[in-house]
Write a protein that holds these residues in place. Structure first.
Motif, PDB file in Angstrom:
ATOM      1  N   VAL A   1      51.418   3.972  -4.631  1.00 24.74           N
ATOM      2  CA  VAL A   1      51.658   3.444  -5.973  1.00 24.74           C
ATOM      3  C   VAL A   1      50.492   3.851  -6.868  1.00 24.74           C
ATOM      4  CG1 VAL A   1      52.036   1.385  -7.375  1.00 24.74           C
ATOM      5  CG2 VAL A   1      52.958   1.482  -5.052  1.00 24.74           C
ATOM      6  N   PHE A   2      50.812   4.261  -8.093  1.00 24.73           N
ATOM      7  CA  PHE A   2      49.815   4.672  -9.068  1.00 24.73           C
ATOM      8  C   PHE A   2      49.940   3.814 -10.324  1.00 24.73           C
ATOM      9  CE2 PHE A   2      51.213   8.274  -6.556  1.00 24.73           C
ATOM     10  CZ  PHE A   2      50.014   8.791  -6.071  1.00 24.73           C
ATOM     11  N   VAL A   3      48.820   3.478 -10.914  1.00 26.35           N
ATOM     12  CA  VAL A   3      48.792   2.773 -12.190  1.00 26.35           C
ATOM     13  C   VAL A   3      48.289   3.729 -13.259  1.00 26.35           C
ATOM     14  CG1 VAL A   3      47.684   0.934 -13.534  1.00 26.35           C
ATOM     15  CG2 VAL A   3      48.500   0.465 -11.222  1.00 26.35           C
ATOM     16  N   MET A   4      49.062   3.882 -14.317  1.00 29.69           N
ATOM     17  CA  MET A   4      48.667   4.719 -15.449  1.00 29.69           C
ATOM     18  C   MET A   4      48.070   3.811 -16.517  1.00 29.69           C
ATOM     19  SD  MET A   4      49.850   7.211 -13.821  1.00 29.69           S
ATOM     20  CE  MET A   4      49.312   8.477 -14.989  1.00 29.69           C
TER      21      MET A   4
ATOM     22  N   VAL B   1      55.217  -6.426  -6.344  1.00 29.75           N
ATOM     23  CA  VAL B   1      56.648  -6.182  -6.148  1.00 29.75           C
ATOM     24  C   VAL B   1      56.895  -4.710  -5.827  1.00 29.75           C
ATOM     25  CG1 VAL B   1      58.927  -6.259  -7.236  1.00 29.75           C
ATOM     26  CG2 VAL B   1      57.275  -8.090  -7.674  1.00 29.75           C
ATOM     27  N   VAL B   2      56.346  -3.823  -6.651  1.00 28.53           N
ATOM     28  CA  VAL B   2      56.566  -2.387  -6.466  1.00 28.53           C
ATOM     29  C   VAL B   2      56.055  -1.931  -5.099  1.00 28.53           C
ATOM     30  CG1 VAL B   2      55.973  -0.087  -7.333  1.00 28.53           C
ATOM     31  CG2 VAL B   2      56.563  -1.919  -8.941  1.00 28.53           C
ATOM     32  N   GLY B   3      54.911  -2.463  -4.687  1.00 28.08           N
ATOM     33  CA  GLY B   3      54.303  -2.055  -3.433  1.00 28.08           C
ATOM     34  C   GLY B   3      55.099  -2.439  -2.203  1.00 28.08           C
ATOM     35  N   GLN B   4      56.049  -3.356  -2.338  1.00 28.85           N
ATOM     36  CA  GLN B   4      56.900  -3.724  -1.201  1.00 28.85           C
ATOM     37  C   GLN B   4      57.922  -2.638  -0.875  1.00 28.85           C
ATOM     38  OE1 GLN B   4      58.467  -7.850  -1.159  1.00 28.85           O
ATOM     39  NE2 GLN B   4      57.143  -8.190  -2.930  1.00 28.85           N
TER      40      GLN B   4
ATOM     41  N   ALA C   1      57.665   6.852  -4.141  1.00 25.60           N
ATOM     42  CA  ALA C   1      56.384   6.456  -4.719  1.00 25.60           C
ATOM     43  C   ALA C   1      56.627   5.477  -5.857  1.00 25.60           C
ATOM     44  CB  ALA C   1      55.628   7.686  -5.225  1.00 25.60           C
ATOM     45  N   GLY C   2      55.571   4.859  -6.342  1.00 27.82           N
ATOM     46  CA  GLY C   2      55.666   3.948  -7.470  1.00 27.82           C
ATOM     47  C   GLY C   2      54.688   4.344  -8.562  1.00 27.82           C
ATOM     48  N   VAL C   3      55.142   4.260  -9.796  1.00 32.47           N
ATOM     49  CA  VAL C   3      54.290   4.558 -10.953  1.00 32.47           C
ATOM     50  C   VAL C   3      54.443   3.409 -11.942  1.00 32.47           C
ATOM     51  CG1 VAL C   3      53.814   6.144 -12.857  1.00 32.47           C
ATOM     52  CG2 VAL C   3      54.575   7.060 -10.649  1.00 32.47           C
ATOM     53  N   VAL C   4      53.367   2.682 -12.189  1.00 33.11           N
ATOM     54  CA  VAL C   4      53.388   1.546 -13.117  1.00 33.11           C
ATOM     55  C   VAL C   4      52.624   1.933 -14.372  1.00 33.11           C
ATOM     56  CG1 VAL C   4      52.727  -0.858 -13.491  1.00 33.11           C
ATOM     57  CG2 VAL C   4      53.594  -0.131 -11.254  1.00 33.11           C
ATOM     58  N   LEU C   5      53.303   1.940 -15.506  1.00 36.54           N
ATOM     59  CA  LEU C   5      52.680   2.298 -16.774  1.00 36.54           C
ATOM     60  C   LEU C   5      52.082   1.052 -17.412  1.00 36.54           C
ATOM     61  CD1 LEU C   5      54.382   4.813 -16.165  1.00 36.54           C
ATOM     62  CD2 LEU C   5      54.832   5.020 -18.602  1.00 36.54           C
ATOM     63  N   ALA C   6      50.750   1.031 -17.481  1.00 36.19           N
ATOM     64  CA  ALA C   6      50.038  -0.163 -17.949  1.00 36.19           C
ATOM     65  C   ALA C   6      49.214   0.080 -19.201  1.00 36.19           C
ATOM     66  CB  ALA C   6      49.118  -0.676 -16.832  1.00 36.19           C
ATOM     67  N   GLY C   7      49.267   1.291 -19.759  1.00 33.72           N
ATOM     68  CA  GLY C   7      48.342   1.633 -20.834  1.00 33.72           C
ATOM     69  C   GLY C   7      48.884   1.513 -22.240  1.00 33.72           C
ATOM     70  N   GLY C   8      50.042   0.854 -22.414  1.00 33.37           N
ATOM     71  CA  GLY C   8      50.612   0.730 -23.758  1.00 33.37           C
ATOM     72  C   GLY C   8      49.753  -0.119 -24.684  1.00 33.37           C
TER      73      GLY C   8
ATOM     74  N   PRO D   1      41.883  -5.591 -13.615  1.00 36.00           N
ATOM     75  CA  PRO D   1      41.297  -6.275 -12.466  1.00 36.00           C
ATOM     76  C   PRO D   1      41.131  -5.280 -11.311  1.00 36.00           C
ATOM     77  CG  PRO D   1      43.619  -6.798 -12.639  1.00 36.00           C
ATOM     78  CD  PRO D   1      43.275  -6.015 -13.865  1.00 36.00           C
ATOM     79  N   PRO D   2      40.366  -5.601 -10.304  1.00 31.81           N
ATOM     80  CA  PRO D   2      40.273  -4.717  -9.134  1.00 31.81           C
ATOM     81  C   PRO D   2      41.653  -4.527  -8.508  1.00 31.81           C
ATOM     82  CG  PRO D   2      38.546  -6.383  -9.083  1.00 31.81           C
ATOM     83  CD  PRO D   2      39.480  -6.782 -10.177  1.00 31.81           C
ATOM     84  N   LEU D   3      42.059  -3.270  -8.333  1.00 28.44           N
ATOM     85  CA  LEU D   3      43.384  -2.963  -7.799  1.00 28.44           C
ATOM     86  C   LEU D   3      43.249  -2.090  -6.556  1.00 28.44           C
ATOM     87  CD1 LEU D   3      45.175  -2.047 -11.175  1.00 28.44           C
ATOM     88  CD2 LEU D   3      45.232  -4.252  -9.978  1.00 28.44           C
ATOM     89  N   GLU D   4      44.143  -2.290  -5.606  1.00 32.49           N
ATOM     90  CA  GLU D   4      44.091  -1.532  -4.353  1.00 32.49           C
ATOM     91  C   GLU D   4      45.003  -0.312  -4.407  1.00 32.49           C
ATOM     92  OE1 GLU D   4      44.823  -4.158  -1.105  1.00 32.49           O
ATOM     93  OE2 GLU D   4      43.094  -5.420  -1.547  1.00 32.49           O
ATOM     94  N   VAL D   5      45.164   0.255  -5.579  1.00 32.25           N
ATOM     95  CA  VAL D   5      45.952   1.471  -5.755  1.00 32.25           C
ATOM     96  C   VAL D   5      45.147   2.417  -6.639  1.00 32.25           C
ATOM     97  CG1 VAL D   5      48.145   0.225  -5.563  1.00 32.25           C
ATOM     98  CG2 VAL D   5      47.139   0.604  -7.828  1.00 32.25           C
TER      99      VAL D   5
END
Length: 200
Positions: A55-58, A47-50, A12-19, A66-70
């Protein structure tokens, strides 16, 4: 052999975006990716989705994205640092059936699928809790984590811990020395962003 083992492990993928992005002075996730028409969060997700699914965005409470498909998971409280967000991301990944998750910061414009796959291969071979790159410093937010660590994160946070190093110190961690650290570069200022722009 390692490649085949890596391919059998759901990642799985976890992208931390809330800093809070204090050094940048603005939200990094919505910075325009140099030379393109997408934001930094969209580029990193591309990149991560490949290599990772799902995949999750925190993200922070109320943070514009922006509109995200995750799936976007919002922090319950703003400003507690990356460790609680990591724990919630790992729990979501575990519930989705993944044994391991690649965890990334949102400000890594040069991140590559090859880096993610290399770390995934090492995780499959070593069976470590955490596999993280080292290039003179440990990169906690460009690493593969075992998703069952969500419980350990929750216990650490309940005990008042906020540092990512607290989790790594309490786990079976493997540090991988990187000969090429360019994929690990973070954007912490507009100067850093300009340097990326020059390479695109």
């Amino acid at each position: 052999m390692a490649q085949d083992m890596s391919d059998t492990v759901p990642l799985a993928g976890v992208v931390l975006a809330g800093g809070e992005s204090r050094r940048m002075g603005r939200d990094k996730a919505t910075l325009p990716y140099p030379g393109g028409t997408v934001t930094l969060v969209e580029h990193v997700l591309g990149v991560v989705g490949q290599r990772c699914n799902p995949v999750f965005v925190m993200a922070a409470p109320g943070q514009p994205l922006p509109p995200l498909e995750v799936r976007v998971i919002r922090d319950e409280v703003r400003g507690l640092g990356p460790l609680p967000a990591l724990g919630r991301g790992l729990r979501a990944a575990a519930q989705a059936g993944a044994e391991f998750a690649f965890v990334s910061a949102v400000d890594m414009p040069s991140l590559t699928v090859e880096l993610i796959d290399d770390l995934a291969q090492r995780a499959a071979v070593t069976n470590a809790d955490v596999v993280l790159p080292w290039d003179g410093r440990s990169h906690y937010l460009a690493a593969v984590y075992r998703t069952e660590l969500a419980d350990r994160v929750e216990a650490l946070v309940a005990a008042g811990q906020r540092r990512m190093s607290a989790l790594v110190d309490a786990s079976d961690a493997q540090q991988i020395v990187m000969s090429d650290s360019r994929p690990l570069a973070n954007v912490n200022s507009m100067t850093d962003l300009s340097a990326v722009r020059a390479l695109v």
